[in-house]
Scaffold this motif. Sequence first.
Motif, PDB file in Angstrom:
ATOM      1  N   GLU A 158      -0.508   0.672  -7.700  1.00 15.89           N
ATOM      2  CA  GLU A 158      -1.603   0.574  -6.742  1.00 15.89           C
ATOM      3  C   GLU A 158      -1.965  -0.889  -6.476  1.00 15.89           C
ATOM      4  N   ALA A 159      -2.693  -1.102  -5.392  1.00 16.10           N
ATOM      5  CA  ALA A 159      -3.195  -2.435  -5.036  1.00 16.10           C
ATOM      6  C   ALA A 159      -4.643  -2.294  -4.605  1.00 16.10           C
ATOM      7  N   ILE A 160      -5.366  -3.393  -4.666  1.00 18.67           N
ATOM      8  CA  ILE A 160      -6.779  -3.382  -4.278  1.00 18.67           C
ATOM      9  C   ILE A 160      -7.042  -4.556  -3.341  1.00 18.67           C
ATOM     10  N   VAL A 161      -7.881  -4.318  -2.341  1.00 14.12           N
ATOM     11  CA  VAL A 161      -8.302  -5.366  -1.415  1.00 14.12           C
ATOM     12  C   VAL A 161      -9.773  -5.655  -1.690  1.00 14.12           C
ATOM     13  N   SER A 162     -10.094  -6.925  -1.841  1.00 13.53           N
ATOM     14  CA  SER A 162     -11.473  -7.355  -2.049  1.00 13.53           C
ATOM     15  C   SER A 162     -11.691  -8.573  -1.169  1.00 13.53           C
ATOM     16  N   GLY A 163     -12.415  -8.398  -0.084  1.00 16.12           N
ATOM     17  CA  GLY A 163     -12.519  -9.469   0.905  1.00 16.12           C
ATOM     18  C   GLY A 163     -11.140  -9.706   1.496  1.00 16.12           C
ATOM     19  N   LYS A 164     -10.660 -10.938   1.432  1.00 10.02           N
ATOM     20  CA  LYS A 164      -9.314 -11.245   1.933  1.00 10.02           C
ATOM     21  C   LYS A 164      -8.318 -11.458   0.794  1.00 10.02           C
ATOM     22  N   LEU A 165      -8.665 -10.942  -0.380  1.00 13.63           N
ATOM     23  CA  LEU A 165      -7.799 -11.040  -1.553  1.00 13.63           C
ATOM     24  C   LEU A 165      -7.177  -9.679  -1.835  1.00 13.63           C
ATOM     25  N   VAL A 166      -5.841  -9.661  -1.935  1.00 11.13           N
ATOM     26  CA  VAL A 166      -5.095  -8.441  -2.263  1.00 11.13           C
ATOM     27  C   VAL A 166      -4.418  -8.676  -3.600  1.00 11.13           C
ATOM     28  N   THR A 167      -4.693  -7.797  -4.571  1.00 10.93           N
ATOM     29  CA  THR A 167      -4.102  -7.960  -5.898  1.00 10.93           C
ATOM     30  C   THR A 167      -3.509  -6.641  -6.373  1.00 10.93           C
ATOM     31  N   ALA A 168      -2.596  -6.766  -7.331  1.00 14.63           N
ATOM     32  CA  ALA A 168      -1.936  -5.609  -7.925  1.00 14.63           C
ATOM     33  C   ALA A 168      -1.504  -5.978  -9.339  1.00 14.63           C
ATOM     34  N   PRO A 169      -1.317  -4.963 -10.202  1.00 16.91           N
ATOM     35  CA  PRO A 169      -1.001  -5.245 -11.598  1.00 16.91           C
ATOM     36  C   PRO A 169       0.435  -5.687 -11.883  1.00 16.91           C
ATOM     37  N   ALA A 170       1.402  -5.248 -11.092  1.00 17.27           N
ATOM     38  CA  ALA A 170       2.799  -5.591 -11.393  1.00 17.27           C
ATOM     39  C   ALA A 170       3.697  -5.101 -10.259  1.00 17.27           C
ATOM     40  N   TRP A 171       4.988  -5.444 -10.351  1.00 20.38           N
ATOM     41  CA  TRP A 171       5.922  -5.160  -9.270  1.00 20.38           C
ATOM     42  C   TRP A 171       6.047  -3.695  -8.870  1.00 20.38           C
ATOM     43  N   PRO A 172       5.753  -2.702  -9.724  1.00 21.23           N
ATOM     44  CA  PRO A 172       5.814  -1.333  -9.206  1.00 21.23           C
ATOM     45  C   PRO A 172       4.837  -1.083  -8.047  1.00 21.23           C
ATOM     46  N   ALA A 173       3.885  -1.985  -7.851  1.00 18.44           N
ATOM     47  CA  ALA A 173       2.896  -1.846  -6.773  1.00 18.44           C
ATOM     48  C   ALA A 173       3.350  -2.481  -5.460  1.00 18.44           C
ATOM     49  N   HIS A 174       4.557  -3.009  -5.396  1.00 18.58           N
ATOM     50  CA  HIS A 174       4.988  -3.696  -4.171  1.00 18.58           C
ATOM     51  C   HIS A 174       4.710  -2.918  -2.883  1.00 18.58           C
ATOM     52  N   PRO A 175       5.042  -1.630  -2.786  1.00 13.86           N
ATOM     53  CA  PRO A 175       4.783  -0.947  -1.512  1.00 13.86           C
ATOM     54  C   PRO A 175       3.309  -1.014  -1.106  1.00 13.86           C
ATOM     55  N   ALA A 176       2.408  -0.751  -2.028  1.00 19.52           N
ATOM     56  CA  ALA A 176       0.973  -0.777  -1.715  1.00 19.52           C
ATOM     57  C   ALA A 176       0.480  -2.210  -1.502  1.00 19.52           C
ATOM     58  N   TRP A 177       0.876  -3.114  -2.366  1.00 11.71           N
ATOM     59  CA  TRP A 177       0.424  -4.513  -2.315  1.00 11.71           C
ATOM     60  C   TRP A 177       0.856  -5.180  -1.009  1.00 11.71           C
ATOM     61  N   LEU A 178       2.118  -5.040  -0.662  1.00 12.36           N
ATOM     62  CA  LEU A 178       2.613  -5.671   0.562  1.00 12.36           C
ATOM     63  C   LEU A 178       2.038  -5.010   1.807  1.00 12.36           C
ATOM     64  N   ALA A 179       1.843  -3.704   1.785  1.00 10.77           N
ATOM     65  CA  ALA A 179       1.247  -3.016   2.935  1.00 10.77           C
ATOM     66  C   ALA A 179      -0.190  -3.480   3.162  1.00 10.77           C
ATOM     67  N   ARG A 180      -0.977  -3.582   2.078  1.00  9.88           N
ATOM     68  CA  ARG A 180      -2.373  -4.038   2.212  1.00  9.88           C
ATOM     69  C   ARG A 180      -2.421  -5.485   2.699  1.00  9.88           C
ATOM     70  N   PHE A 181      -1.534  -6.320   2.185  1.00 13.47           N
ATOM     71  CA  PHE A 181      -1.494  -7.728   2.606  1.00 13.47           C
ATOM     72  C   PHE A 181      -1.112  -7.816   4.084  1.00 13.47           C
ATOM     73  N   HIS A 182      -0.095  -7.075   4.491  1.00 12.78           N
ATOM     74  CA  HIS A 182       0.347  -7.074   5.890  1.00 12.78           C
ATOM     75  C   HIS A 182      -0.794  -6.641   6.816  1.00 12.78           C
ATOM     76  N   GLU A 183      -1.602  -5.678   6.380  1.00 14.74           N
ATOM     77  CA  GLU A 183      -2.764  -5.244   7.188  1.00 14.74           C
ATOM     78  C   GLU A 183      -3.747  -6.391   7.405  1.00 14.74           C
ATOM     79  N   LEU A 184      -3.951  -7.225   6.375  1.00 15.11           N
ATOM     80  CA  LEU A 184      -4.866  -8.368   6.515  1.00 15.11           C
ATOM     81  C   LEU A 184      -4.310  -9.427   7.444  1.00 15.11           C
ATOM     82  N   LEU A 185      -2.993  -9.522   7.512  1.00 15.98           N
ATOM     83  CA  LEU A 185      -2.377 -10.544   8.356  1.00 15.98           C
ATOM     84  C   LEU A 185      -2.469 -10.152   9.821  1.00 15.98           C
TER      85      LEU A 185
END
Length: 185
Positions: A158-185
């Motif tokens: 999983e990934a979490i968005v807080s303001g304009k910061l997107v974080t995740a615990p480790a590489w298994p979260a790539h799909p969620a982390w990159l998708a959330r980051f791409h949404e902010l971009l």
Amino acid sequence: MARLLLIAGDFVEDYEIMVPFQALQAMGHQVDAVCPEKREGDSIRTAIHDFEGDQTYTEKPGHNFTLNATFAEVAPGDYDALVIPGGRAPEYLRLDERVLELVRHFFDTDKPVAAICHGAQLLAAAVSLADYRVSAYPACAPEVHLAGGDYAEIGMDEAIVSGKLVTAPAWPAHPAWLARFHELL
């Protein structure tokens, strides 16, 4: 298309540099990967961290990663967002004031930042995390707390968005982390 700065160093986590570097380019973004004291065309070594049932991850040699930009020539104002992969690199990159200044620029100018795994070590050294919910590899939770942040204990995928910061615990979260980051971009 956004212009992204990716900051890394030797023994960055292999998947956490390779996958975002390639996936963000596939999404149409320009990604400049840099490392202090290294130039475009230089390589950094990576480490593969795996979850094999031990109390923490295991570490194996990874691939060499070729940088495509020169750290000394980076002007943070030229970039739309920052990517911070994990691994062992953030542990020592946080000792470099030039790196901390780069990280601060993105927070001071309210630009998106994506950090994964041990990337939280670099965040905690550079900025106050007060008012942010931050995920990271669980061993980094104390640093998130010490920097004033609210550590988000979420699933490894999983990934979490807080303001304009997107974080995740480790590489298994790539799909969620990159998708959330791409949404902010």
